[in-house]
Design a protein around this motif. Structure first.
Motif, PDB file in Angstrom:
ATOM      1  N   LYS A 199      13.591  14.181 -57.014  1.00 42.11           N
ATOM      2  CA  LYS A 199      13.749  15.271 -56.036  1.00 42.11           C
ATOM      3  C   LYS A 199      12.563  15.301 -55.076  1.00 42.11           C
ATOM      4  O   LYS A 199      12.730  15.429 -53.870  1.00 42.11           O
ATOM      5  CB  LYS A 199      13.832  16.614 -56.770  1.00 42.11           C
ATOM      6  N   TYR A 200      11.358  15.171 -55.651  1.00 44.27           N
ATOM      7  CA  TYR A 200      10.124  15.171 -54.838  1.00 44.27           C
ATOM      8  C   TYR A 200      10.157  14.001 -53.870  1.00 44.27           C
ATOM      9  O   TYR A 200       9.837  14.137 -52.692  1.00 44.27           O
ATOM     10  CB  TYR A 200       8.916  15.067 -55.767  1.00 44.27           C
ATOM     11  N   LYS A 201      10.578  12.832 -54.395  1.00 42.16           N
ATOM     12  CA  LYS A 201      10.614  11.626 -53.568  1.00 42.16           C
ATOM     13  C   LYS A 201      11.566  11.806 -52.381  1.00 42.16           C
ATOM     14  O   LYS A 201      11.234  11.469 -51.246  1.00 42.16           O
ATOM     15  CB  LYS A 201      11.060  10.441 -54.430  1.00 42.16           C
ATOM     16  N   ALA A 202      12.749  12.379 -52.675  1.00 43.27           N
ATOM     17  CA  ALA A 202      13.743  12.585 -51.621  1.00 43.27           C
ATOM     18  C   ALA A 202      13.221  13.564 -50.576  1.00 43.27           C
ATOM     19  O   ALA A 202      13.369  13.340 -49.361  1.00 43.27           O
ATOM     20  CB  ALA A 202      15.033  13.112 -52.240  1.00 43.27           C
ATOM     21  N   ARG A 203      12.571  14.655 -51.078  1.00 40.25           N
ATOM     22  CA  ARG A 203      12.032  15.672 -50.162  1.00 40.25           C
ATOM     23  C   ARG A 203      10.941  15.068 -49.283  1.00 40.25           C
ATOM     24  O   ARG A 203      10.912  15.270 -48.067  1.00 40.25           O
ATOM     25  CB  ARG A 203      11.470  16.812 -51.005  1.00 40.25           C
ATOM     26  N   TYR A 204      10.070  14.262 -49.902  1.00 44.50           N
ATOM     27  CA  TYR A 204       8.956  13.648 -49.172  1.00 44.50           C
ATOM     28  C   TYR A 204       9.485  12.652 -48.135  1.00 44.50           C
ATOM     29  O   TYR A 204       9.023  12.630 -46.987  1.00 44.50           O
ATOM     30  CB  TYR A 204       8.027  12.949 -50.161  1.00 44.50           C
ATOM     31  N   SER A 205      10.466  11.850 -48.555  1.00 47.44           N
ATOM     32  CA  SER A 205      11.038  10.861 -47.624  1.00 47.44           C
ATOM     33  C   SER A 205      11.687  11.543 -46.427  1.00 47.44           C
ATOM     34  O   SER A 205      11.540  11.095 -45.283  1.00 47.44           O
ATOM     35  CB  SER A 205      12.075  10.006 -48.340  1.00 47.44           C
ATOM     36  N   ALA A 206      12.409  12.655 -46.723  1.00 45.24           N
ATOM     37  CA  ALA A 206      13.070  13.394 -45.640  1.00 45.24           C
ATOM     38  C   ALA A 206      12.034  13.959 -44.674  1.00 45.24           C
ATOM     39  O   ALA A 206      12.220  13.914 -43.450  1.00 45.24           O
ATOM     40  CB  ALA A 206      13.918  14.507 -46.233  1.00 45.24           C
ATOM     41  N   LYS A 207      10.934  14.462 -45.253  1.00 47.70           N
ATOM     42  CA  LYS A 207       9.862  15.030 -44.424  1.00 47.70           C
ATOM     43  C   LYS A 207       9.268  13.970 -43.507  1.00 47.70           C
ATOM     44  O   LYS A 207       9.066  14.185 -42.314  1.00 47.70           O
ATOM     45  CB  LYS A 207       8.788  15.596 -45.362  1.00 47.70           C
ATOM     46  N   ARG A 208       9.022  12.775 -44.097  1.00 44.74           N
ATOM     47  CA  ARG A 208       8.463  11.674 -43.324  1.00 44.74           C
ATOM     48  C   ARG A 208       9.416  11.236 -42.214  1.00 44.74           C
ATOM     49  O   ARG A 208       9.004  10.934 -41.103  1.00 44.74           O
ATOM     50  CB  ARG A 208       8.187  10.461 -44.238  1.00 44.74           C
ATOM     51  N   LYS A 209      10.707  11.227 -42.566  1.00 44.95           N
ATOM     52  CA  LYS A 209      11.705  10.805 -41.581  1.00 44.95           C
ATOM     53  C   LYS A 209      11.757  11.801 -40.424  1.00 44.95           C
ATOM     54  O   LYS A 209      11.818  11.423 -39.254  1.00 44.95           O
ATOM     55  CB  LYS A 209      13.083  10.685 -42.248  1.00 44.95           C
ATOM     56  N   ARG A 210      11.717  13.101 -40.782  1.00 41.39           N
ATOM     57  CA  ARG A 210      11.722  14.150 -39.742  1.00 41.39           C
ATOM     58  C   ARG A 210      10.534  13.972 -38.821  1.00 41.39           C
ATOM     59  O   ARG A 210      10.661  14.027 -37.597  1.00 41.39           O
ATOM     60  CB  ARG A 210      11.660  15.539 -40.392  1.00 41.39           C
ATOM     61  N   PHE A 211       9.366  13.692 -39.430  1.00 37.67           N
ATOM     62  CA  PHE A 211       8.147  13.509 -38.640  1.00 37.67           C
ATOM     63  C   PHE A 211       8.265  12.290 -37.723  1.00 37.67           C
ATOM     64  O   PHE A 211       7.927  12.338 -36.537  1.00 37.67           O
ATOM     65  CB  PHE A 211       6.944  13.349 -39.583  1.00 37.67           C
TER      66      PHE A 211
ATOM     67  N   MET B  72       6.029  10.558 -56.956  1.00 29.75           N
ATOM     68  CA  MET B  72       6.898   9.612 -56.242  1.00 29.75           C
ATOM     69  C   MET B  72       7.598   8.673 -57.212  1.00 29.75           C
ATOM     70  O   MET B  72       8.724   8.234 -56.973  1.00 29.75           O
ATOM     71  CB  MET B  72       6.089   8.781 -55.237  1.00 29.75           C
ATOM     72  N   LEU B  73       6.921   8.370 -58.304  1.00 29.87           N
ATOM     73  CA  LEU B  73       7.523   7.459 -59.291  1.00 29.87           C
ATOM     74  C   LEU B  73       8.481   8.166 -60.241  1.00 29.87           C
ATOM     75  O   LEU B  73       9.506   7.619 -60.635  1.00 29.87           O
ATOM     76  CB  LEU B  73       6.410   6.792 -60.111  1.00 29.87           C
ATOM     77  N   ASN B  74       8.127   9.383 -60.601  1.00 30.31           N
ATOM     78  CA  ASN B  74       8.857  10.041 -61.692  1.00 30.31           C
ATOM     79  C   ASN B  74       9.742  11.219 -61.286  1.00 30.31           C
ATOM     80  O   ASN B  74      10.516  11.693 -62.108  1.00 30.31           O
ATOM     81  CB  ASN B  74       7.854  10.511 -62.754  1.00 30.31           C
ATOM     82  N   ASP B  75       9.584  11.716 -60.076  1.00 28.85           N
ATOM     83  CA  ASP B  75      10.373  12.888 -59.680  1.00 28.85           C
ATOM     84  C   ASP B  75      11.283  12.527 -58.494  1.00 28.85           C
ATOM     85  O   ASP B  75      10.810  12.493 -57.347  1.00 28.85           O
ATOM     86  CB  ASP B  75       9.409  14.027 -59.307  1.00 28.85           C
TER      87      ASP B  75
END
Lengths: 162, 70
Positions: free
Chosen positions: A57-69, A52-55
């Motif tokens: 792309k991962y952060k964006a993907r994770y945030s999008a996933k959380r938002k979808r949920f 979450m701090l260093n990647d």
């Protein structure tokens, strides 16, 4: 079969998912035991935090996933949160009230008040000044507090000597 | 006695005298009572300013800022 994983032996995405599912079914207990291990959980958390701090792309993907949920389960989440707040605030208030009723708490409170009174602390003198007045404790200047402290000291000493 | 600082010095002297026994308890009590009246009058003035939501400018309190030096 249009999409392939570049690094997974040229398997198409659908075939790769099937392979994963087969592996999971064959080794379900082993996988579950591994994921339930506290050490594994700790490592996973650390990896997540690092990514979450260093990647980005991962952060964006994770945030999008959380938002979808969140969007998908909006009502359920709202109901859950409201129920949680209702339950916990009530219990917190009850706990506080119960604590105040205990003899130990009352004794401690009494000791605190006595200590304040004996030492002529700022807050005690300010409370004396603000008593039966619309003034707030914070509105009283320190110079007035000093004078009031001396006056109280003299009055008490005089009463003791009488 | 024009300011709160003078009053404080006076009260400190009275306190010392009372402790040493050079002043009578009744006299010290009366002086403390008078000081209490002065403090209360300053308090009433402070209340007045607080109710009017104004910054108090009392000569008696000198240059003390409200709660700033606490």
């Amino acid at each position: 079969m249009t999409e392939f994983y570049a690094c997974k032996g040229r398997l198409c995405k659908a075939c790769f998912k099937i392979r994963i599912a087969k592996y999971y079914l064959a080794n379900r207990e082993k996988i579950l035991a591994r994921t339930r291990d506290p050490e594994f959980k700790k490592k996973a958390r650390e990896l997540h935090a690092y990514k979450m701090l260093n990647d980005p792309k991962y952060k964006a993907r994770y945030s999008a996933k959380r938002k979808r949920f969140r969007d998908k389960n909006k009502d359920e989440l709202r109901a859950y949160n409201l129920a949680y707040i209702k339950k916990n605030t009530a219990s917190r208030k009850e706990k506080k009230r119960a604590k105040r009723l205990t003899a130990e708490y009352k004794l401690k409170e009494r000791e605190y008040v006595i200590k304040q009174r004996e030492n002529f602390t700022d807050i005690y003198v300010r409370q004396q000044l603000a008593k039966r007045s619309t003034l707030k404790v914070a509105d009283i200047p320190q110079s007035l507090v000093e004078v009031k402290r001396l006056q109280l000291k003299i009055r008490r000493l005089a009463n003791e000597k009488r | 006695m024009k300011s709160v600082n003078t009053l404080r010095h006076e009260l400190a002297e009275i306190f010392d005298d009372l402790r040493n026994g050079t002043i009578k308890t009744k006299e010290a009590g009366e002086l403390a009572n008078v000081a209490g009246k002065m403090i209360n009058s300053a308090k009433v003035q402070l209340e007045y300013y607080a109710l009017r939501k104004e910054v108090p400018t009392l000569k008696f309190l000198g240059d003390d800022k409200l709660n700033g030096d606490s």
